[in-house]
Design a protein around this motif. Sequence first.
Motif, PDB file in Angstrom:
ATOM      1  N   GLY A 145      51.924  62.466  77.154  1.00  0.00           N
ATOM      2  CA  GLY A 145      51.835  61.945  75.797  1.00  0.00           C
ATOM      3  C   GLY A 145      50.425  61.966  75.260  1.00  0.00           C
ATOM      4  N   GLN A 146      49.450  61.676  76.122  1.00  0.00           N
ATOM      5  CA  GLN A 146      48.055  61.725  75.699  1.00  0.00           C
ATOM      6  C   GLN A 146      47.640  63.152  75.355  1.00  0.00           C
ATOM      7  N   GLN A 147      48.077  64.112  76.158  1.00  0.00           N
ATOM      8  CA  GLN A 147      47.788  65.519  75.866  1.00  0.00           C
ATOM      9  C   GLN A 147      48.346  65.920  74.508  1.00  0.00           C
ATOM     10  N   GLN A 148      49.556  65.469  74.233  1.00  0.00           N
ATOM     11  CA  GLN A 148      50.166  65.803  72.945  1.00  0.00           C
ATOM     12  C   GLN A 148      49.357  65.234  71.793  1.00  0.00           C
ATOM     13  N   ARG A 149      48.869  64.019  71.961  1.00  0.00           N
ATOM     14  CA  ARG A 149      48.086  63.391  70.896  1.00  0.00           C
ATOM     15  C   ARG A 149      46.739  64.078  70.698  1.00  0.00           C
ATOM     16  N   VAL A 150      46.153  64.598  71.780  1.00  0.00           N
ATOM     17  CA  VAL A 150      44.890  65.326  71.650  1.00  0.00           C
ATOM     18  C   VAL A 150      45.085  66.602  70.836  1.00  0.00           C
ATOM     19  N   PHE A 151      46.186  67.301  71.067  1.00  0.00           N
ATOM     20  CA  PHE A 151      46.421  68.518  70.291  1.00  0.00           C
ATOM     21  C   PHE A 151      46.808  68.196  68.854  1.00  0.00           C
ATOM     22  N   MET A 152      47.378  67.026  68.637  1.00  0.00           N
ATOM     23  CA  MET A 152      47.579  66.592  67.258  1.00  0.00           C
ATOM     24  C   MET A 152      46.226  66.317  66.593  1.00  0.00           C
ATOM     25  N   ALA A 153      45.266  65.771  67.364  1.00  0.00           N
ATOM     26  CA  ALA A 153      43.925  65.540  66.822  1.00  0.00           C
ATOM     27  C   ALA A 153      43.271  66.866  66.448  1.00  0.00           C
ATOM     28  N   ARG A 154      43.446  67.891  67.280  1.00  0.00           N
ATOM     29  CA  ARG A 154      42.883  69.197  66.944  1.00  0.00           C
ATOM     30  C   ARG A 154      43.431  69.690  65.604  1.00  0.00           C
ATOM     31  N   ALA A 155      44.745  69.521  65.406  1.00  0.00           N
ATOM     32  CA  ALA A 155      45.359  69.948  64.149  1.00  0.00           C
ATOM     33  C   ALA A 155      44.836  69.126  62.972  1.00  0.00           C
ATOM     34  N   LEU A 156      44.690  67.828  63.169  1.00  0.00           N
ATOM     35  CA  LEU A 156      44.206  66.972  62.082  1.00  0.00           C
ATOM     36  C   LEU A 156      42.746  67.274  61.748  1.00  0.00           C
ATOM     37  N   ALA A 157      41.950  67.607  62.767  1.00  0.00           N
ATOM     38  CA  ALA A 157      40.536  67.909  62.536  1.00  0.00           C
ATOM     39  C   ALA A 157      40.370  69.148  61.672  1.00  0.00           C
ATOM     40  N   GLN A 158      41.370  70.017  61.689  1.00  0.00           N
ATOM     41  CA  GLN A 158      41.303  71.240  60.889  1.00  0.00           C
ATOM     42  C   GLN A 158      41.242  70.931  59.395  1.00  0.00           C
ATOM     43  N   GLY A 159      41.788  69.774  59.015  1.00  0.00           N
ATOM     44  CA  GLY A 159      41.743  69.369  57.615  1.00  0.00           C
ATOM     45  C   GLY A 159      42.838  69.955  56.761  1.00  0.00           C
ATOM     46  N   SER A 160      43.831  70.567  57.384  1.00  0.00           N
ATOM     47  CA  SER A 160      44.930  71.179  56.631  1.00  0.00           C
ATOM     48  C   SER A 160      45.884  70.112  56.117  1.00  0.00           C
ATOM     49  N   ASP A 161      46.523  70.410  54.998  1.00  0.00           N
ATOM     50  CA  ASP A 161      47.500  69.476  54.428  1.00  0.00           C
ATOM     51  C   ASP A 161      48.913  69.734  54.942  1.00  0.00           C
ATOM     52  N   ILE A 162      49.110  70.817  55.700  1.00  0.00           N
ATOM     53  CA  ILE A 162      50.420  71.148  56.255  1.00  0.00           C
ATOM     54  C   ILE A 162      50.280  71.255  57.765  1.00  0.00           C
ATOM     55  N   LEU A 163      51.108  70.518  58.495  1.00  0.00           N
ATOM     56  CA  LEU A 163      51.097  70.554  59.954  1.00  0.00           C
ATOM     57  C   LEU A 163      52.481  70.948  60.452  1.00  0.00           C
ATOM     58  N   LEU A 164      52.525  71.918  61.362  1.00  0.00           N
ATOM     59  CA  LEU A 164      53.761  72.349  62.005  1.00  0.00           C
ATOM     60  C   LEU A 164      53.680  71.985  63.480  1.00  0.00           C
ATOM     61  N   LEU A 165      54.685  71.273  63.975  1.00  0.00           N
ATOM     62  CA  LEU A 165      54.669  70.780  65.355  1.00  0.00           C
ATOM     63  C   LEU A 165      55.944  71.201  66.074  1.00  0.00           C
ATOM     64  N   ASP A 166      55.778  71.773  67.257  1.00  0.00           N
ATOM     65  CA  ASP A 166      56.907  72.274  68.027  1.00  0.00           C
ATOM     66  C   ASP A 166      57.239  71.303  69.161  1.00  0.00           C
ATOM     67  N   GLU A 167      58.255  70.479  68.938  1.00  0.00           N
ATOM     68  CA  GLU A 167      58.754  69.494  69.897  1.00  0.00           C
ATOM     69  C   GLU A 167      57.661  68.569  70.438  1.00  0.00           C
ATOM     70  N   PRO A 168      56.971  67.828  69.570  1.00  0.00           N
ATOM     71  CA  PRO A 168      55.920  66.924  70.049  1.00  0.00           C
ATOM     72  C   PRO A 168      56.449  65.754  70.883  1.00  0.00           C
ATOM     73  N   PHE A 169      57.749  65.444  70.762  1.00  0.00           N
ATOM     74  CA  PHE A 169      58.302  64.314  71.503  1.00  0.00           C
ATOM     75  C   PHE A 169      58.892  64.708  72.861  1.00  0.00           C
ATOM     76  N   ALA A 170      58.882  65.996  73.176  1.00  0.00           N
ATOM     77  CA  ALA A 170      59.525  66.460  74.410  1.00  0.00           C
ATOM     78  C   ALA A 170      58.780  65.947  75.637  1.00  0.00           C
ATOM     79  N   GLY A 171      59.519  65.372  76.571  1.00  0.00           N
ATOM     80  CA  GLY A 171      58.969  64.983  77.859  1.00  0.00           C
ATOM     81  C   GLY A 171      58.094  63.752  77.858  1.00  0.00           C
ATOM     82  N   VAL A 172      58.182  62.918  76.818  1.00  0.00           N
ATOM     83  CA  VAL A 172      57.372  61.694  76.800  1.00  0.00           C
ATOM     84  C   VAL A 172      58.301  60.481  76.833  1.00  0.00           C
ATOM     85  N   ASP A 173      57.758  59.341  77.257  1.00  0.00           N
ATOM     86  CA  ASP A 173      58.578  58.138  77.322  1.00  0.00           C
ATOM     87  C   ASP A 173      58.702  57.509  75.933  1.00  0.00           C
ATOM     88  N   ALA A 174      59.527  56.464  75.858  1.00  0.00           N
ATOM     89  CA  ALA A 174      59.843  55.870  74.557  1.00  0.00           C
ATOM     90  C   ALA A 174      58.607  55.293  73.876  1.00  0.00           C
TER      91      ALA A 174
END
Length: 253
Positions: A145-174
């Motif tokens: 889950g932490q790894q997933q959030r780091v790659f979300m940070a990379r996407a957010l740092a880009q400054g884009s207004d559109i984000l596409l995410l491929d199964e960000p919830f896969a394999g993480v706990d509730a």
Amino acid sequence: MTTNRPTVIEVEHLTVSYQAKPALLDVSVKIESDQLIGVIGPNGAGKSTFIKAVLGFVKPDLGTVLINGKSAQKAKGEVAYVPQRGAVDWDFPITVKEVALMGRYQKIPWYTSPKAADYEAAFNALEMVRMQDFAERQIGELSGGQQQRVFMARALAQGSDILLLDEPFAGVDAATERAILDVLERAKNSGKTLVVVHHDLSTAAEYFDKLILIKQRMYAYGTPSVVLNEDLLSKVYEGRLRIFSDIIKKGEA
């Protein structure tokens, strides 16, 4: 109340095949800004292919994709991407802050180094996903889950207004899923449009403003109340899915 939002992604008659095997057939959809959109469908339905086609990673046989009225090639930098965790080499010797800084590379000329503004944007993105305290960690030391959030940070740092995410919830706990959803909702509330491949129908109505139901073709696009109905789900999943009454009720809520 009706809100007129601009169309940020326009897909028309998109058809993609791999070695003559169809992955997407004549998919057309217009996605408006400032929303959290879920892409659902059974395994092998073409969900990830849809995301990659929008990004320009795969070449369509037919059809067009426009991002803010431009082709994917001309819209580079206007869309950020978070891949599936399995597509990443987690043993690569790179720290959390370095991954976040990668989101700035398109804005940094090859002949210069990152500037203070780039480091600030990367750190702000880590703060947004609550990973700033792990900035010096190697990415392989983190939980899924932490790894997933780091790659979300990379996407957010880009400054884009559109984000596409491929199964960000896969394999993480509730608890981690909740944390990721919180990041997505805060990103949407800051004015971003997010398109998310998602496999869990039981949470789809709760998580998303609208849903795209795909099985090679697009069967429906609309609010959960429109998409999560028994007839549509039975048709797309062909009886392989047990239709739980609470899923239908969530869609109707």
